[in-house]
Design an enzyme around this catalytic site. Structure first.
Site, PDB file in Angstrom:
ATOM      1  N   ASP A 283       2.106 -33.652 -30.106  1.00 41.96           N
ATOM      2  CA  ASP A 283       0.988 -34.480 -29.666  1.00 41.96           C
ATOM      3  C   ASP A 283      -0.288 -33.901 -30.291  1.00 41.96           C
ATOM      4  O   ASP A 283      -0.226 -32.984 -31.129  1.00 41.96           O
ATOM      5  CB  ASP A 283       0.934 -34.598 -28.130  1.00 41.96           C
ATOM      6  N   HIS A 284      -1.443 -34.429 -29.871  1.00 45.72           N
ATOM      7  CA  HIS A 284      -2.717 -33.961 -30.443  1.00 45.72           C
ATOM      8  C   HIS A 284      -2.948 -32.476 -30.162  1.00 45.72           C
ATOM      9  O   HIS A 284      -3.597 -31.791 -30.946  1.00 45.72           O
ATOM     10  CB  HIS A 284      -3.878 -34.799 -29.873  1.00 45.72           C
TER      11      HIS A 284
ATOM     12  N   CYS B 211       3.106 -28.928 -28.456  1.00 47.63           N
ATOM     13  CA  CYS B 211       2.003 -29.540 -27.705  1.00 47.63           C
ATOM     14  C   CYS B 211       1.069 -28.403 -27.300  1.00 47.63           C
ATOM     15  O   CYS B 211       1.143 -27.316 -27.879  1.00 47.63           O
ATOM     16  CB  CYS B 211       2.511 -30.361 -26.518  1.00 47.63           C
ATOM     17  N   GLY B 212       0.177 -28.634 -26.347  1.00 50.44           N
ATOM     18  CA  GLY B 212      -0.761 -27.580 -25.974  1.00 50.44           C
ATOM     19  C   GLY B 212      -0.043 -26.350 -25.452  1.00 50.44           C
ATOM     20  O   GLY B 212      -0.363 -25.218 -25.818  1.00 50.44           O
ATOM     21  N   THR B 213       0.925 -26.579 -24.574  1.00 56.01           N
ATOM     22  CA  THR B 213       1.646 -25.470 -23.949  1.00 56.01           C
ATOM     23  C   THR B 213       3.113 -25.385 -24.363  1.00 56.01           C
ATOM     24  O   THR B 213       3.759 -24.360 -24.120  1.00 56.01           O
ATOM     25  CB  THR B 213       1.637 -25.637 -22.418  1.00 56.01           C
ATOM     26  N   GLY B 214       3.662 -26.466 -24.877  1.00 57.34           N
ATOM     27  CA  GLY B 214       5.109 -26.565 -25.126  1.00 57.34           C
ATOM     28  C   GLY B 214       5.871 -27.024 -23.895  1.00 57.34           C
ATOM     29  O   GLY B 214       7.026 -27.460 -23.982  1.00 57.34           O
ATOM     30  N   ILE B 215       5.220 -26.950 -22.743  1.00 61.41           N
ATOM     31  CA  ILE B 215       5.934 -27.205 -21.479  1.00 61.41           C
ATOM     32  C   ILE B 215       6.205 -28.698 -21.264  1.00 61.41           C
ATOM     33  O   ILE B 215       7.321 -29.101 -20.926  1.00 61.41           O
ATOM     34  CB  ILE B 215       5.150 -26.611 -20.290  1.00 61.41           C
ATOM     35  N   GLY B 216       5.182 -29.521 -21.449  1.00 60.63           N
ATOM     36  CA  GLY B 216       5.379 -30.968 -21.251  1.00 60.63           C
ATOM     37  C   GLY B 216       6.467 -31.491 -22.177  1.00 60.63           C
ATOM     38  O   GLY B 216       7.332 -32.281 -21.760  1.00 60.63           O
ATOM     39  N   MET B 217       6.441 -31.036 -23.418  1.00 59.26           N
ATOM     40  CA  MET B 217       7.461 -31.457 -24.388  1.00 59.26           C
ATOM     41  C   MET B 217       8.851 -31.061 -23.916  1.00 59.26           C
ATOM     42  O   MET B 217       9.801 -31.846 -24.013  1.00 59.26           O
ATOM     43  CB  MET B 217       7.185 -30.833 -25.756  1.00 59.26           C
TER      44      MET B 217
ATOM     45  N   HIS C 271      22.484 -17.571 -26.473  1.00 57.76           N
ATOM     46  CA  HIS C 271      23.035 -17.790 -25.135  1.00 57.76           C
ATOM     47  C   HIS C 271      23.019 -19.259 -24.711  1.00 57.76           C
ATOM     48  O   HIS C 271      23.958 -19.715 -24.058  1.00 57.76           O
ATOM     49  CB  HIS C 271      22.248 -16.983 -24.092  1.00 57.76           C
ATOM     50  N   ASN C 272      21.943 -19.959 -25.023  1.00 57.45           N
ATOM     51  CA  ASN C 272      21.793 -21.350 -24.531  1.00 57.45           C
ATOM     52  C   ASN C 272      22.124 -22.386 -25.592  1.00 57.45           C
ATOM     53  O   ASN C 272      22.136 -23.579 -25.294  1.00 57.45           O
ATOM     54  CB  ASN C 272      20.354 -21.609 -24.046  1.00 57.45           C
TER      55      ASN C 272
ATOM     56  N   HIS D 127      29.149 -17.888 -22.792  1.00 59.52           N
ATOM     57  CA  HIS D 127      27.981 -18.782 -22.829  1.00 59.52           C
ATOM     58  C   HIS D 127      28.415 -20.236 -22.957  1.00 59.52           C
ATOM     59  O   HIS D 127      27.747 -21.127 -22.445  1.00 59.52           O
ATOM     60  CB  HIS D 127      27.059 -18.382 -23.980  1.00 59.52           C
TER      61      HIS D 127
ATOM     62  N   ARG E 222      29.156 -21.622 -19.606  1.00 56.35           N
ATOM     63  CA  ARG E 222      27.932 -21.971 -18.868  1.00 56.35           C
ATOM     64  C   ARG E 222      27.332 -23.275 -19.386  1.00 56.35           C
ATOM     65  O   ARG E 222      26.816 -24.082 -18.609  1.00 56.35           O
ATOM     66  CB  ARG E 222      26.926 -20.816 -18.977  1.00 56.35           C
TER      67      ARG E 222
HETATM   68  C1  RB5 Z   1      -2.519 -32.472 -23.812  1.00 60.45           C
HETATM   69  O1  RB5 Z   1      -3.839 -32.291 -23.431  1.00 60.45           O
HETATM   70  C2  RB5 Z   1      -1.626 -31.463 -23.136  1.00 60.45           C
HETATM   71  O2  RB5 Z   1      -1.479 -31.791 -21.788  1.00 60.45           O
HETATM   72  C3  RB5 Z   1      -0.277 -31.411 -23.814  1.00 60.45           C
HETATM   73  O3  RB5 Z   1      -0.465 -31.058 -25.150  1.00 60.45           O
HETATM   74  C4  RB5 Z   1       0.717 -30.416 -23.278  1.00 60.45           C
HETATM   75  O4  RB5 Z   1       0.161 -29.158 -23.153  1.00 60.45           O
HETATM   76  C5  RB5 Z   1       1.455 -30.828 -22.075  1.00 60.45           C
HETATM   77  O5  RB5 Z   1       2.342 -30.103 -21.573  1.00 60.45           O
END
Ligand code: RB5
Length: 146
Positions: free
Chosen positions: A8-9, A65-71, A98-99, A133, A136
């Site tokens: 994303d951006h 993405c910003g954190t990788g978490i949302g993705m 392992h995964n 593994h 699992r």
């Molecule tokens: C976008 O602002 C941000 O929320 C996205 O890049 C990401 O970090 C979500 O997990």
């Protein structure tokens, strides 16, 4: 080896750096965007990369993405996807061994470009260890069927 990458951006600059890095290593990369700083919704890019991986069009995927978490949250909704958010090289290797992770998620606002490229290299060079593994992973497949 063919790999699909998306962002994303919030992860666009890191994605571009990874694409350049992989091209220099002669790895075939499908870049599904985004290509600008305009705000976009990360789940759409996660879905496209995940679909290319589960369909076999690409062996592996990378999402930024910003954190990788949302993705990672979005990509892991697709059956057959094992997406891992990674911020260190130990985890990069372990999540392949392992995964058998098939998508690597990185946060541009969390780690620097140099570390991110090292994580990409470490993740690509590691291989699944199988054995216990695999047992699992089979249990994860059972979870997907429930
Ligand atoms: C976008 O602002 C941000 O929320 C996205 O890049 C990401 O970090 C979500 O997990």
């Amino acid at each position: 080896m063919k790999l699909t990458i998306g962002c994303d951006h919030g992860g666009r600059r890191l994605k571009d750096a990874i694409v350049k890095h992989l091209h220099e290593k002669n790895i075939e990369v499908v870049d599904i965007g985004t290509y600008t700083d305009d705000s976009v919704d990360f789940p759409s890019y996660a879905e496209e990369v995940a679909n290319q991986v589960v369909s076999g069009q690409s062996e592996l995927g990378i999402l930024c993405c910003g954190t990788g978490i949302g993705m990672s949250i979005a990509a892991n909704k697709i059956d057959g996807i094992r997406a891992a958010v990674v911020s260190d090289t130990f985890s990069a290797r372990a999540t392949r061994e392992h995964n058998n992770s098939n998508i690597l998620c990185l946060g541009e606002r969390v780690i620097g470009e140099g570390l991110a490229l090292l994580i990409v290299d470490t993740w690509l060079e590691a291989t699944f260890a199988g054995d216990r593994h695999q047992r699992r992973l089979n249990k994860i497949i059972e979870l997907e069927r429930k």
